[in-house]
Design a protein around this motif. Structure first.
Motif: not given
Length: 405
Positions: A38-43, A337-341, A357-367, A369-373
């Motif tokens: 799921l992380f790879g798909v989000l990234a 999808s909802v969050i990224c939209g 790309v780097a800034a966008t991936l950082a946002i994806g990582i934060l999303v 991590v929030a989903q893991v929690v």
């Protein structure tokens, strides 16, 4: 007397209405792999589709400008791009095979499985048109209908069909095209229109453009459809053969597949990306077949490595955090999808086309991590994610209990 009681118990179990497995009956290794995939798909989704138009990747001007962006894009291209979706396809095939086996002996097995896929299709269509047109659920539901008849056949038929379809997918770039993408000029116009609509439009402006964009994206689904069917069949075969069911006993085989898959698949992926990323000599007309083969082989290597690792005590402890995420991957995928939209489209923060790309991936990582929690918190209280509950309740025709006991 004992035999009579046993016979009555077996008959009662057989006649009991079908229901989902309890959390304790789930296979942790599969949930962990799904959570990592799921992380790879989000990234890839957040970098290549939410951040910019899906067609921007086909234009030369789409190359990242800064060195950090170029480095991040290179890693994603070689190690993640297409591999994460390949893993997801594999896991959907495994899940379908598990459901088929669990319902053995139930007279309504095929009806339940068709209903399961129909509900997936309905949710996918809502997602595709109302939330995000990069949806994969519609394709997965349609592929499920194709694969379902194979599940009742012999294992050799599944394996043979998978190999034929993988061969077709890998060699498709060398064959006359089934469908064609727009030319470079058409893609450039589409990227400009998408940037204007997604970056500045309100909700209904974005909705209208998203619906108009679906036919343009359709050829991309046609191009990967054989791969998706093949990987569903590979996943079903892996379950039928017992490799996943008895992973601990097959650890040596899994380690071998992981080693070969990661080395060979990584090498092929690196070679395919070499010209674009490192200015290596071109592979000419073999570039795309090499890239496609590398993606599938590397995904299989990833899958084998994770399954083998989770069946070791140290690996299980290190990767246990991903299991809750994988248990409610359906909910998390739609939530992404909802969050990224909201982050990228004009009715939210309007960052479409503005971030690297780097800034966008950082946002994806934060999303992520929030989903893991959130997933761990939710599953301490409930048996399923919200969408998983809806899916199962619709499949079985009975509202499933949500609370953990």
């Amino acid at each position: 007397m004992t035999e009579s009681i046993g016979a009555r118990t077996a008959a009662a179990a057989r006649d009991a209405p079908p229901k989902p497995v309890w959390p304790s009956e789930r296979i942790d290794a599969i949930d962990v792999l799904r959570g990592l995939a799921l992380f790879g798909v989000l990234a890839m989704n957040i970098v290549t589709i939410f951040r910019v138009s899906i067609f921007a990747q086909f234009l030369p001007s789409a190359e990242p400008a800064g060195p950090l962006d170029r480095a991040v894009a290179a890693v994603l291209t070689v190690a993640v791009d297409f591999k994460a979706l390949a893993l997801f396809s594999l896991l959907f095939g495994v899940g379908l095979a598990i459901q088929f086996e669990r319902l053995a002996g139930n007279a309504g097995r095929m009806i339940l499985l068709v209903r399961r896929l129909a509900v997936l299709l309905a949710i996918g269509l809502v997602h595709l048109y109302l939330i995000w047109n990069g949806d994969i659920l519609v394709e997965y539901a349609l592929v499920g209908f194709v694969v379902l008849p194979f599940l009742g056949g012999p294992a050799w038929l599944m394996a043979g069909a998978a190999l034929l379809l993988l061969g077709l997918y890998v060699t498709m770039p060398l064959l006359p095209p089934i469908v064609s993408l727009p030319g470079a000029a058409g893609m450039a116009v589409h990227v400009t229109d998408a940037t204007r609509a997604y970056a500045t439009g309100g909700f209904f402006d974005v909705l209208a453009f998203r619906i108009r964009e679906v036919p343009a994206i359709f050829p991309l689904h046609v191009m990967v459809f054989p791969r998706t069917v093949a990987l569903f069949l590979v996943g079903a075969f892996a379950w039928r053969s017992g490799i996943l069911r008895h992973a601990a006993a097959n650890r040596r085989l899994l380690v071998g597949v992981a080693t070969i898959g990661i080395l060979l698949g990584g090498g092929l992926s690196l070679a395919a990306a070499g010209q674009e990323l490192f200015d290596w000599p071109s592979l000419g007309r073999w570039l795309f077949p090499t890239e496609r083969l590398g993606a599938v082989v590397l995904a299989l290597g990833y899958a084998a490595a994770v399954i083998a690792a989770v069946n070791l005590s140290d690996g299980r402890r290190m990767l246990a955090w991903a299991a809750p995420l994988g248990r409610m991957a359906f909910t998390n995928y739609l939530a992404q999808s909802v969050i990224c939209g909201w982050i990228f489209y004009g009715y939210g923060l309007g960052q479409f086309g503005r971030l690297g790309v780097a800034a966008t991936l950082a946002i994806g990582i934060l999303v992520y991590v929030a989903q893991v929690v959130f997933s761990a918190w939710w599953l301490r209280r409930y048996r399923f994610g919200p969408v998983e509950w809806l899916w199962r309740s619709c499949m079985y025709g009975v509202s499933q209990p949500m609370r953990q006991h």
